[in-house]
Scaffold this active site. Structure first.
Site, mmCIF file in Angstrom:
data_model
loop_
_atom_site.group_PDB
_atom_site.id
_atom_site.type_symbol
_atom_site.label_atom_id
_atom_site.label_comp_id
_atom_site.label_asym_id
_atom_site.label_seq_id
_atom_site.Cartn_x
_atom_site.Cartn_y
_atom_site.Cartn_z
ATOM 1 N N SER A 51 -10.734 -11.707 49.279
ATOM 2 C CA SER A 51 -11.995 -11.237 48.677
ATOM 3 C C SER A 51 -12.876 -12.224 48.740
ATOM 4 O O SER A 51 -13.190 -12.909 49.620
ATOM 5 C CB SER A 51 -11.721 -10.261 47.493
ATOM 6 O OG SER A 51 -12.880 -9.628 47.202
ATOM 7 N N ASP A 180 -9.961 -3.701 50.497
ATOM 8 C CA ASP A 180 -9.801 -4.973 49.592
ATOM 9 C C ASP A 180 -8.430 -5.671 49.594
ATOM 10 O O ASP A 180 -7.283 -5.193 49.298
ATOM 11 C CB ASP A 180 -10.187 -4.589 48.407
ATOM 12 C CG ASP A 180 -10.075 -5.833 47.485
ATOM 13 O OD1 ASP A 180 -10.323 -6.982 47.945
ATOM 14 O OD2 ASP A 180 -10.102 -5.478 46.077
#
Length: 292
Positions: A51, A180
């Site tokens: 991320s 993600d």
């Protein structure tokens, strides 16, 4: 650790692995860890990021220093109008693109485009042109597992890694739907430990903060649940193996989307730099004494 010991560490050329975890705006605190490595004259042999850690890792792997990354972050997030202008550039170019991947998706940004406009210009288009090997962690939505990305287009890989559901739409890369990376591997120190001798990991997940309200808002509950999930994954991993140095800046008071508070986050977490420098230096010295 004093300045006279730094050349001996550099000459020993340890294979240093650097893992930068996910945490949204809290990941701005990673900058202090990068600056600590710069202070020590240490260059990672392999970087893995999840991320926001993937975004910071891409910039560092491209050859930027921690200070240069800090300057870029502060310039890119200087004021709301500038940020909105960058986001406006990520809008669909035509109706076909607007309707792509299932049609209208209210409130979901295109992660690849957002990454492309916020990454420094010096960052190359592909993994192959990076100065330091980089692994970007994403999650395969349909396979239900982590997906390490190490080759091909860099923006799509980092975009997939930051694609937090409800904020960004999923990324399609090589016919695979990715989201993600924090969902499957929020702090990828295990990835860099496979081919390095000494691992430094920076964990910026933080956690939900009790603000005194009766109940968190739906958005706060969603982000808080994500943080709790990431904490559970990290605890399970640490129970099996730990990085040589684990740095956990105090970032829980910042919200996941507090990017407009970048300067405040950098200033208030500044002590992390000296703490990281001391701990990394001492741990490396201890490792070299055992090896010698």
């Amino acid at each position: 650790m004093n300045q006279h010991t730094i050349p001996s560490l550099v000459s020993a050329e340890p294979r240093l692995g650097l893992a930068l975890g996910g945490g949204g705006a809290r990941g701005i605190a990673h900058i202090h860890v990068l600056k600590a490595l710069d202070d020590l004259g240490l260059r990672p042999s392999h970087i893995a990021g999840t991320s926001i850690g993937a975004l910071m890792g891409a910039a560092y792997a491209a050859g930027l220093t921690g200070l240069e990354i800090e300057d870029h972050v502060l310039q890119s997030l200087a004021h709301r109008r500038l940020v909105m202008g960058k986001l406006w550039r990520t809008r669909p170019a035509n109706i076909s693109e607007f309707l792509a991947d299932g049609g209208f998706r209210f409130g979901q940004l295109n992660a690849e485009k957002v990454v492309a406009v916020f990454l420094p210009d010096i960052v190359p288009k592909t993994f192959a042109d990076l100065r330091i090997p980089l692994t970007v962690m994403a999650t395969s939505f349909f396979a239900g597992c982590e997906r390490p990305l190490r080759e091909g287009d860099l923006a799509s890989a980092v975009g997939a890694s930051v694609a937090l559901p409800a904020v960004f739409r999923p990324v399609r890369r090589d016919e695979e739907v990715l989201i993600d990376g924090g969902i499957s591997n929020p702090m990828p120190f295990d990835i860099v430990s496979q081919n390095t001798d000494f691992v430094v990991a920076s964990d910026v997940t933080g956690g939900p903060v009790n603000t005194g309200t009766v109940l968190p808002s739906p958005m706060e509950a969603m982000f808080g649940a994500s943080q709790l999930m990431m904490h559970a994954i990290i605890r399970a991993k640490l129970a099996c193996v730990s990085p040589d140095v684990l740095i956990q800046p105090e970032v829980s008071t910042y919200k996941v989307l507090d990017f407009m508070r970048a300067r405040v986050i950098i200033e208030e977490t500044a002590p992390v730099r000296e703490d990281a420098k001391r701990r990394i230096g001492e741990a490396l010295e201890a490792r070299l004494r055992l090896a010698g």
